[in-house]
Design a protein around this motif. Structure first.
Motif, PDB file in Angstrom:
ATOM      1  N   VAL A  86      13.516 -11.764   2.114  1.00 17.73           N
ATOM      2  CA  VAL A  86      12.282 -11.158   1.737  1.00 17.73           C
ATOM      3  C   VAL A  86      12.682  -9.702   1.482  1.00 17.73           C
ATOM      4  CG1 VAL A  86       9.869 -10.989   2.082  1.00 17.73           C
ATOM      5  CG2 VAL A  86      10.916 -13.091   2.858  1.00 17.73           C
ATOM      6  N   ALA A  87      13.276  -9.009   2.286  1.00 19.67           N
ATOM      7  CA  ALA A  87      13.697  -7.533   2.132  1.00 19.67           C
ATOM      8  C   ALA A  87      14.167  -7.360   0.905  1.00 19.67           C
ATOM      9  CB  ALA A  87      14.230  -7.111   3.207  1.00 19.67           C
ATOM     10  N   GLY A  88      15.213  -8.310   0.446  1.00 24.92           N
ATOM     11  CA  GLY A  88      15.668  -8.095  -0.878  1.00 24.92           C
ATOM     12  C   GLY A  88      14.754  -8.210  -1.966  1.00 24.92           C
ATOM     13  N   ALA A  89      13.837  -9.139  -1.855  1.00 28.07           N
ATOM     14  CA  ALA A  89      12.863  -9.450  -2.984  1.00 28.07           C
ATOM     15  C   ALA A  89      12.075  -8.233  -3.248  1.00 28.07           C
ATOM     16  CB  ALA A  89      12.020 -10.478  -2.467  1.00 28.07           C
ATOM     17  N   PHE A  90      11.598  -7.395  -2.214  1.00 28.97           N
ATOM     18  CA  PHE A  90      10.914  -6.332  -2.430  1.00 28.97           C
ATOM     19  C   PHE A  90      11.692  -5.009  -2.326  1.00 28.97           C
ATOM     20  CE2 PHE A  90       7.832  -9.547  -0.698  1.00 28.97           C
ATOM     21  CZ  PHE A  90       6.943  -9.705  -1.642  1.00 28.97           C
ATOM     22  N   SER A  91      13.002  -5.081  -2.508  1.00 28.82           N
ATOM     23  CA  SER A  91      13.647  -3.809  -2.805  1.00 28.82           C
ATOM     24  C   SER A  91      14.729  -3.992  -3.934  1.00 28.82           C
ATOM     25  CB  SER A  91      14.555  -3.447  -1.267  1.00 28.82           C
ATOM     26  OG  SER A  91      15.469  -4.325  -1.159  1.00 28.82           O
ATOM     27  N   PHE A  92      15.153  -4.997  -4.324  1.00 31.12           N
ATOM     28  CA  PHE A  92      16.201  -5.121  -5.392  1.00 31.12           C
ATOM     29  C   PHE A  92      15.710  -4.516  -6.830  1.00 31.12           C
ATOM     30  CE2 PHE A  92      13.402  -8.586  -7.231  1.00 31.12           C
ATOM     31  CZ  PHE A  92      13.707  -8.557  -8.450  1.00 31.12           C
ATOM     32  N   GLN A  93      14.454  -3.957  -6.799  1.00 25.15           N
ATOM     33  CA  GLN A  93      13.885  -3.397  -7.845  1.00 25.15           C
ATOM     34  C   GLN A  93      14.595  -2.106  -8.336  1.00 25.15           C
ATOM     35  OE1 GLN A  93      12.083  -4.581  -5.686  1.00 25.15           O
ATOM     36  NE2 GLN A  93      10.969  -6.691  -6.489  1.00 25.15           N
ATOM     37  N   ALA A 139       0.653  -1.199  -0.107  1.00 22.20           N
ATOM     38  CA  ALA A 139      -0.055  -0.050  -0.011  1.00 22.20           C
ATOM     39  C   ALA A 139       0.863   1.457   0.065  1.00 22.20           C
ATOM     40  CB  ALA A 139      -0.859  -0.061   1.042  1.00 22.20           C
ATOM     41  N   ASP A 140       1.848   1.173   0.561  1.00 20.29           N
ATOM     42  CA  ASP A 140       2.872   2.303   0.886  1.00 20.29           C
ATOM     43  C   ASP A 140       3.361   2.616  -0.674  1.00 20.29           C
ATOM     44  OD1 ASP A 140       2.401   3.038   3.249  1.00 20.29           O
ATOM     45  OD2 ASP A 140       4.017   1.756   4.170  1.00 20.29           O
ATOM     46  N   ALA A 141       3.890   1.315  -1.332  1.00 21.26           N
ATOM     47  CA  ALA A 141       4.419   1.456  -2.567  1.00 21.26           C
ATOM     48  C   ALA A 141       3.486   2.159  -3.695  1.00 21.26           C
ATOM     49  CB  ALA A 141       4.984   0.097  -3.012  1.00 21.26           C
ATOM     50  N   ALA A 142       2.148   1.795  -3.441  1.00 21.10           N
ATOM     51  CA  ALA A 142       1.149   2.155  -4.192  1.00 21.10           C
ATOM     52  C   ALA A 142       0.938   3.813  -3.996  1.00 21.10           C
ATOM     53  CB  ALA A 142      -0.206   1.732  -4.108  1.00 21.10           C
ATOM     54  N   ASP A 143       1.089   4.179  -2.893  1.00 23.92           N
ATOM     55  CA  ASP A 143       0.901   5.477  -2.649  1.00 23.92           C
ATOM     56  C   ASP A 143       2.112   6.492  -3.083  1.00 23.92           C
ATOM     57  OD1 ASP A 143      -0.362   8.084  -0.904  1.00 23.92           O
ATOM     58  OD2 ASP A 143       1.832   7.722  -0.082  1.00 23.92           O
ATOM     59  N   ALA A 144       3.410   5.635  -2.995  1.00 23.50           N
ATOM     60  CA  ALA A 144       4.542   6.376  -3.474  1.00 23.50           C
ATOM     61  C   ALA A 144       4.489   6.533  -4.835  1.00 23.50           C
ATOM     62  CB  ALA A 144       5.659   5.765  -2.985  1.00 23.50           C
ATOM     63  N   TYR A 145       3.941   5.650  -5.581  1.00 24.77           N
ATOM     64  CA  TYR A 145       3.809   5.519  -7.055  1.00 24.77           C
ATOM     65  C   TYR A 145       2.835   6.878  -7.566  1.00 24.77           C
ATOM     66  CZ  TYR A 145       2.395   4.359 -11.888  1.00 24.77           C
ATOM     67  OH  TYR A 145       2.207   4.220 -13.254  1.00 24.77           O
ATOM     68  N   LEU A 161       8.011   2.533  -5.035  1.00 29.34           N
ATOM     69  CA  LEU A 161       7.095   2.756  -6.316  1.00 29.34           C
ATOM     70  C   LEU A 161       7.305   1.635  -7.433  1.00 29.34           C
ATOM     71  CD1 LEU A 161       8.189   4.280  -8.975  1.00 29.34           C
ATOM     72  CD2 LEU A 161       8.364   6.237  -7.346  1.00 29.34           C
ATOM     73  N   LEU A 162       8.482   1.321  -7.737  1.00 28.81           N
ATOM     74  CA  LEU A 162       8.862   0.158  -8.705  1.00 28.81           C
ATOM     75  C   LEU A 162       7.923  -1.114  -8.342  1.00 28.81           C
ATOM     76  CD1 LEU A 162      12.404   0.954  -8.830  1.00 28.81           C
ATOM     77  CD2 LEU A 162      10.911   1.430 -10.660  1.00 28.81           C
ATOM     78  N   LEU A 163       8.059  -1.264  -7.080  1.00 33.51           N
ATOM     79  CA  LEU A 163       7.245  -2.537  -6.629  1.00 33.51           C
ATOM     80  C   LEU A 163       5.731  -2.764  -7.186  1.00 33.51           C
ATOM     81  CD1 LEU A 163       7.345  -5.421  -5.081  1.00 33.51           C
ATOM     82  CD2 LEU A 163       6.477  -4.133  -3.223  1.00 33.51           C
ATOM     83  N   PHE A 164       5.226  -1.321  -6.996  1.00 32.74           N
ATOM     84  CA  PHE A 164       3.674  -1.180  -7.343  1.00 32.74           C
ATOM     85  C   PHE A 164       3.664  -1.373  -8.900  1.00 32.74           C
ATOM     86  CE2 PHE A 164       0.171   1.273  -9.230  1.00 32.74           C
ATOM     87  CZ  PHE A 164      -1.003   0.456  -8.336  1.00 32.74           C
ATOM     88  N   THR A 165       4.484  -0.674  -9.848  1.00 35.60           N
ATOM     89  CA  THR A 165       4.460  -0.953 -11.154  1.00 35.60           C
ATOM     90  C   THR A 165       4.562  -2.441 -11.481  1.00 35.60           C
ATOM     91  OG1 THR A 165       6.926  -1.101 -11.730  1.00 35.60           O
ATOM     92  CG2 THR A 165       5.814   1.142 -11.480  1.00 35.60           C
ATOM     93  N   GLU A 166       5.319  -3.213 -10.745  1.00 35.91           N
ATOM     94  CA  GLU A 166       5.240  -4.709 -11.005  1.00 35.91           C
ATOM     95  C   GLU A 166       3.989  -5.467 -10.554  1.00 35.91           C
ATOM     96  OE1 GLU A 166       9.884  -5.944 -10.894  1.00 35.91           O
ATOM     97  OE2 GLU A 166       8.477  -6.596  -9.128  1.00 35.91           O
ATOM     98  N   LEU A 167       3.477  -5.291  -9.317  1.00 31.36           N
ATOM     99  CA  LEU A 167       2.485  -6.033  -8.568  1.00 31.36           C
ATOM    100  C   LEU A 167       1.174  -5.443  -9.024  1.00 31.36           C
ATOM    101  CD1 LEU A 167       4.014  -7.098  -5.466  1.00 31.36           C
ATOM    102  CD2 LEU A 167       3.978  -8.063  -7.707  1.00 31.36           C
ATOM    103  N   GLY A 168       1.087  -3.994  -8.774  1.00 31.85           N
ATOM    104  CA  GLY A 168      -0.184  -3.312  -9.125  1.00 31.85           C
ATOM    105  C   GLY A 168      -0.595  -3.350 -10.331  1.00 31.85           C
ATOM    106  N   GLU A 169       0.169  -2.988 -11.298  1.00 26.76           N
ATOM    107  CA  GLU A 169      -0.059  -3.007 -12.877  1.00 26.76           C
ATOM    108  C   GLU A 169       0.111  -3.921 -13.554  1.00 26.76           C
ATOM    109  OE1 GLU A 169       1.745   0.729 -14.214  1.00 26.76           O
ATOM    110  OE2 GLU A 169      -0.258   1.917 -13.569  1.00 26.76           O
ATOM    111  N   GLY A 170       1.506  -4.613 -13.311  1.00 30.59           N
ATOM    112  CA  GLY A 170       1.659  -5.938 -13.885  1.00 30.59           C
ATOM    113  C   GLY A 170       2.946  -5.799 -14.768  1.00 30.59           C
TER     114      GLY A 170
END
Length: 492
Positions: A186-193, A131-137, A210-219
């Motif tokens: 797990v931290a690396g899995a959601f920050s290496f982007q 949710a925080d990634a989505a907000d940053a995006y 925000l890069l995580l949201f581009t992957e998971l929120g939009e695909g």
């Protein structure tokens, strides 16, 4: 005849930004001539087919398709028709040295199930982090990259200043990910982007979650035929709108008179007059080599590292290999330190694998695979002897992949080609061989990133990774649209 139609604009470089600018400017009625020294469109995003094996030579993941839809719509095009694509599911698999793996999917319930199986309890903080990634995006898209930054005063509005703090521009991504998940894997899995932007997650601003949201929120999407389908479609659009495109033609000199560019000269000596120019060449290179300004600040700014790219034609594909997979190092921090601070190839590298045949079998002959490897690596500022040790470095990367993920890999290889920072510098004219251009630390974004127009030459504009707003295919596309808007405002 409109005022625009009497004005000739030269574009240097047929990267995605240069081609987008060409299509838009031609649509607005300008006479457009684009020159590209390579034989194919795309720049870093070009594709090549050898012996029936098609490889994207640079980017292989497509994000933020709404950006391309907007660009194509501006000239009456239909992106989804011109570039048919698949939304991948799952997005990718992360493989760890202990044999465990984590599957990341834009279907969040699948990601959470995989998280629980991988590290029980780790999914507890996932939805909050997402949710925080989505907000940053959303904030970044609206406030930082969605419109042209006109000045420091424009950028430093109260709303933008508040957003810089709330989205984490002054905190570190890796540290927050570790606090959120506890488990460093797990931290690396959601920050290496952040490495997509050429930044270590341990130094990157938290903003870049925000890069995580581009992957998971939009695909993550795959254009049929590969990423190269995007520049090919842009080439068609630019030509259809009236632009003239010249491949295998290098621009060697930009001629000026007073505070204006008046012409360019090709490597063959031909002089082409123009009313304005758009430089899609790497911005530090453009200032140094084309504009004769070796003291420009962009050449002193922090550059990103680079990558080793390996293109392996396999005689037999692996049926259990996903389209995108990563081999994660056992210690991501040490791997990043080797690359970003010590300037060397890590002993335990991160390796990205792309097997496009999993989604589009036409990328290789029947039953075979066009396997792509990317190993994050230092630029030419590092200590790696790319000229003398290329083959050994490539062989070591293939051996690691064979041992950790693809048994018998080297016995399946028909041939291998590679691209190193030397080719990024010599073939693509990327300063220092930096694959992603200028870095994106907090002091090199917004108005602190080089402007998309020359400060003195009032008809010289820029588009691409090292100008505003940022690197990455969707962001250079946004940047091209912003540069064109500025040209239309200022040139008329």
């Amino acid at each position: 005849m409109s005022a625009a139609s009497s004005r000739h604009i030269v574009i240097v470089g047929a990267g995605v930004a240069g081609l987008t600018a060409a299509a838009l400017l031609a649509h607005h009625g300008y006479r457009v001539s684009l020159f590209e020294k390579q034989s194919v469109p795309g720049g870093r995003a070009a594709a090549m087919t050898w012996d029936g094996f098609t490889f994207d030579l640079g980017p292989t993941l497509l994000f933020m398709p709404d950006v391309y839809r907007e660009a194509f719509a501006r000239w009456g095009g239909d992106f989804d028709r011109e570039v048919p694509m698949l939304r991948l599911r799952p997005n990718y698999r992360l493989n760890y040295a202990d044999g465990k793996n984590l599957v990341i999917s834009s279907l969040l319930s699948e990601t959470m199930r995989s998280l629980e199986a991988f590290a029980p309890g780790s999914s507890d903080g996932f939805l909050r982090y997402f949710a925080d990634a989505a907000d940053a995006y959303q904030r970044s898209r609206r406030l930082f990259v969605g419109e042209r930054i006109r000045s420091f005063a424009h950028f430093l509005s109260p709303e933008r200043i508040a957003a810089l703090f709330s989205t984490g521009a002054f905190r570190h991504l890796g540290a927050q990910a570790l606090r959120s998940f506890g488990d460093p894997r797990v931290a690396g899995a959601f920050s290496f982007q952040s490495m997509y932007l050429g930044m270590s997650p341990f130094d990157a601003p938290l903003l870049y979650r925000l890069l995580l949201f581009t992957e998971l929120g939009e695909g993550i999407f795959f254009p049929l035929g590969g990423i190269g389908a995007l520049p090919r479609a842009l080439d068609r659009a630019a030509r259809s709108n009236g632009a003239q495109i010249h491949y295998d033609t290098e621009i060697a000199e930009v001629e000026r008179s007073g505070e204006r560019v008046v012409a360019v000269r090709t490597g063959g000596g031909e002089r082409i007059e123009c009313d304005a120019i758009v430089l899609n060449a790497d911005l530090p290179y453009a200032y140094d080599r084309l504009l004769g300004d070796p003291e420009h600040r962009s050449l002193r700014m922090r550059h990103t590292p680079s990558a080793l790219l390996v293109y392996a034609a396999l005689e037999e594909r692996y049926d259990d290999l996903l389209h995108h997979e990563f081999l994660m190092p056992s210690d991501l921090r040490r791997t990043c330190t080797d690359i970003f601070e010590r300037g060397r190839i890590p002993e335990d590298p991160a390796i990205y694998l792309c097997a496009p045949g999993a989604s589009d079998p036409r990328m290789a002959p029947p039953g075979k695979e066009a396997l792509y490897l990317l190993v994050p690596a230092p630029s030419l500022e590092g200590v790696v002897d790319w000229a003398g040790k290329r083959d050994a470095i490539v062989d070591r990367a293939l051996r690691i992949v064979e041992e950790r993920r693809l048994p018998g890999l080297r016995s399946r290889i028909r041939w291998v080609r590679s691209r190193t920072p030397l080719e990024f510098q010599n073939e693509l004219s990327l300063n220092r061989g930096s694959a992603f251009g200028l870095s994106h630390d907090v002091f090199q974004i917004g108005p602190m990133r080089p402007d998309n127009r020359h400060a003195k030459l009032k008809n010289c504009y820029f588009a691409g990774a090292s100008t505003r707003p940022a690197t990455g295919l969707p962001l250079v596309t946004l940047g091209a649209m912003q540069s064109v808007e500025r040209i239309c405002e200022e040139l008329g």
